[in-house]
Design an enzyme around this catalytic site. Structure first.
Site, PDB file in Angstrom:
ATOM      1  N   HIS A 137      16.144  27.488  -8.807  1.00  0.00           N
ATOM      2  CA  HIS A 137      17.065  28.157  -9.742  1.00  0.00           C
ATOM      3  C   HIS A 137      16.436  29.511 -10.067  1.00  0.00           C
ATOM      4  O   HIS A 137      15.207  29.630 -10.121  1.00  0.00           O
ATOM      5  CB  HIS A 137      17.174  27.428 -11.073  1.00  0.00           C
ATOM      6  CG  HIS A 137      17.602  25.995 -11.021  1.00  0.00           C
ATOM      7  ND1 HIS A 137      16.751  24.974 -10.729  1.00  0.00           N
ATOM      8  CD2 HIS A 137      18.807  25.420 -11.279  1.00  0.00           C
ATOM      9  CE1 HIS A 137      17.399  23.827 -10.791  1.00  0.00           C
ATOM     10  NE2 HIS A 137      18.645  24.061 -11.119  1.00  0.00           N
ATOM     11  N   ASP A 176      13.671  29.292 -12.606  1.00  0.00           N
ATOM     12  CA  ASP A 176      12.425  28.609 -12.215  1.00  0.00           C
ATOM     13  C   ASP A 176      11.380  29.619 -11.777  1.00  0.00           C
ATOM     14  O   ASP A 176      10.182  29.404 -11.956  1.00  0.00           O
ATOM     15  CB  ASP A 176      12.606  27.692 -10.990  1.00  0.00           C
ATOM     16  CG  ASP A 176      13.689  26.666 -11.151  1.00  0.00           C
ATOM     17  OD1 ASP A 176      13.962  26.281 -12.290  1.00  0.00           O
ATOM     18  OD2 ASP A 176      14.256  26.255 -10.116  1.00  0.00           O
TER      19      ASP A 176
HETATM   20  C1  XLS Z   1      20.301  18.174 -12.332  1.00  0.00           C
HETATM   21  C2  XLS Z   1      20.616  18.732 -11.011  1.00  0.00           C
HETATM   22  C3  XLS Z   1      20.078  20.126 -10.742  1.00  0.00           C
HETATM   23  C4  XLS Z   1      20.712  20.732  -9.527  1.00  0.00           C
HETATM   24  C5  XLS Z   1      20.525  22.189  -9.396  1.00  0.00           C
HETATM   25  O1  XLS Z   1      20.538  17.001 -12.599  1.00  0.00           O
HETATM   26  O2  XLS Z   1      20.176  17.814 -10.052  1.00  0.00           O
HETATM   27  O3  XLS Z   1      18.692  20.122 -10.654  1.00  0.00           O
HETATM   28  O4  XLS Z   1      20.272  20.119  -8.347  1.00  0.00           O
HETATM   29  O5  XLS Z   1      20.933  22.878 -10.514  1.00  0.00           O
END
Ligand code: XLS
Ligand code: CA
Ligand code: CA
Length: 437
Positions: A99, A102
């Site tokens: 993301h 991140d």
């Molecule tokens: C959360 C999601 C997230 C997505 C990406 O539960 O899995 O991490 O994969 O935003």
């Protein structure tokens, strides 16, 4: 600077190995069903769980002190990026995923935030060039910051919607810059807590418009990634609009967006929706919408998204069975959207966890390929539906039967005979393949 001192490249040592830092089943160059394991599985490391998370849970503080945590701010982001490429190359994984939030800290303004991103993206671009590691997908985090309290694409506040759109724009530019193969939208706050204060129609229209603008902008800048929506039924919101594969496809078709998206399916999200992972994959696959997988597993005794590393071999076998039947995962991959437990706080645990997941998927791939080669389930299914091959069944399948012709048939056809579905026997056969392969 070395962040994972004392750990070298993880090698394949095969079944008998007792070395915890070696693969027992994942042999990247081994050919299974016409392709190497590496090509089938297209593993990715999830940046957020592995390099950013610290083990915080709703009841307790972080437990994971990483050796890049000696830095702060943008220096921390740089150290993390450096550590991430060391980890990914030592593990021998071809892809990663992140993301926007991140990889770089938010600044005081959106402009500053974007500048921070530029610094890290530039570094990553160089690391990717040096190592050959590629970006499976990137996405935007529009759920952590308090501004998204009412949602992003489905917020009740137009100013927040504008901010979200700006964030998507920047993230698409990053995807283009780093050559992302896919681009994910996960709507963590795109849902509602109560219908009493919700204009569902407006929220869904706005969300579709955000997607439409993203498609247009990607085209404008020549970003050709496959767009993916990741369904999840709930958590953090009580009801998320992208509830499961079928609901998400219905949304896409309602708004005429179906040709621009596929689905990124996650195992733990499937269980939260009351489905098996293979159910979600099958639904996407028969509709030509299987895009990519987030590999993890939940805990059947806990009702939330625990994102554990996948270890259940029956599960990985059935998952890879669906992927092989789909003709592969295309531009997608198997992304470890999984986190080590809060008590597994040492850096080595990051390796153990990924090795466990990669071996579980490699084993699942091998067993699934053998099941297909021997046509085990194909024969079961073909024989179960053989009544649609001949006579009245063939007429039904061809679409030529009518209520009248079927009534005439039913009048003279009695008694009706059914045969056993043989579920227990079939499950035993799958177990036999798991044990012998
Ligand atoms: C959360 C999601 C997230 C997505 C990406 O539960 O899995 O991490 O994969 O935003
Ligand atoms: Ca996910
Ligand atoms: Ca999850």
């Amino acid at each position: 600077m070395t962040y994972f001192e004392g750990i070298s490249t993880i090698a394949y040592e095969g079944r008998g190995s007792k070395n915890p830092l070696a693969f027992k089943h994942y042999n990247p160059k081994e050919v299974v069903a016409g392709k190497t394991m590496e090509e089938h599985l297209r593993f990715a490391v999830a940046y957020w769980h592995t390099f950013t998370a610290n083990g915080t849970d709703p009841f307790g503080a972080g437990t994971m002190v990483r050796n890049w945590d000696r830095y702060t701010g943008l220096d921390l982001a740089k150290a993390r990026a450096e550590a991430s490429f060391e980890f990914i190359t030592k593990l021998g994984v071809p892809f990663f995923a992140f993301h926007d939030r991140d990889i770089a800290p938010e600044g005081a303004t959106l402009q500053e935030t974007n500048k921070n991103l530029d610094v890290i993206v530039e570094m990553m671009k160089q690391f990717m060039k040096d190592t050959g590691v590629k970006l499976l997908w990137n996405t935007q985090n529009m759920f952590t910051n308090p501004r998204f309290v009412h949602g992003a694409g489905t917020t009740s506040n137009a100013d927040v919607y504008a901010y979200a759109a700006a964030q998507v724009k920047k993230s698409l530019e990053i995807g283009k810059e780093l050559g992302a193969e896919n681009y994910v939208f996960w709507g963590g706050r795109e849902g509602y807590e109560t219908l009493l204060n919700t204009n569902m129609k407006l929220e869904l229209d706005n969300l579709a418009h955000l997607y439409r603008m993203a498609i247009d902008y990607a085209q404008e800048i020549g970003f050709d990634a496959q767009f993916l929506i990741e369904p999840k039924p709930k958590e953090p919101t009580k009801h998320q609009y992208d509830f499961d594969a079928a609901t998400t496809m219905n949304f896409l078709r309602t708004y005429g967006l179906q040709d621009h998206f596929k689905l990124n399916l996650e195992a733990n999200h499937a269980t939260l929706a009351g489905h098996t992972f293979e159910h979600e994959i099958r639904v996407a696959s028969i509709n030509g919408m299987l895009g990519s997988l987030d590999a993890n597993q939940g805990d059947m005794l806990l009702g939330w998204d625990t994102d554990e590393f996948p270890q259940d071999l029956t599960q990985t076998t059935l998952t890879m069975y669906e992927v092989l039947k789909n003709g592969g995962i295309g531009r997608g991959g198997v992304n470890f959207d999984a986190k080590v437990r809060r008590a597994s706080f040492e850096q080595e645990d990051l390796f153990f966890a990924h090795i466990a997941g990669m071996d579980a998927y490699a084993k699942g791939l091998k067993v699934a390929a053998k099941l297909i080669e021997d046509r085990v389930l194909e024969e079961v299914v073909e024989s179960r539906y053989r009544s649609f091959q001949v006579g009245i069944g063939a007429e039904i399948a061809a679409g030529t039967a009518t209520l009248k012709s079927l009534e005439a048939y039913a009048y003279q056809n009695h008694p009706i005979r059914n045969v056993s579905g043989r579920q227990e026997r079939i499950k035993a056969v799958v177990n036999e393949y798991l044990l012998s392969e």
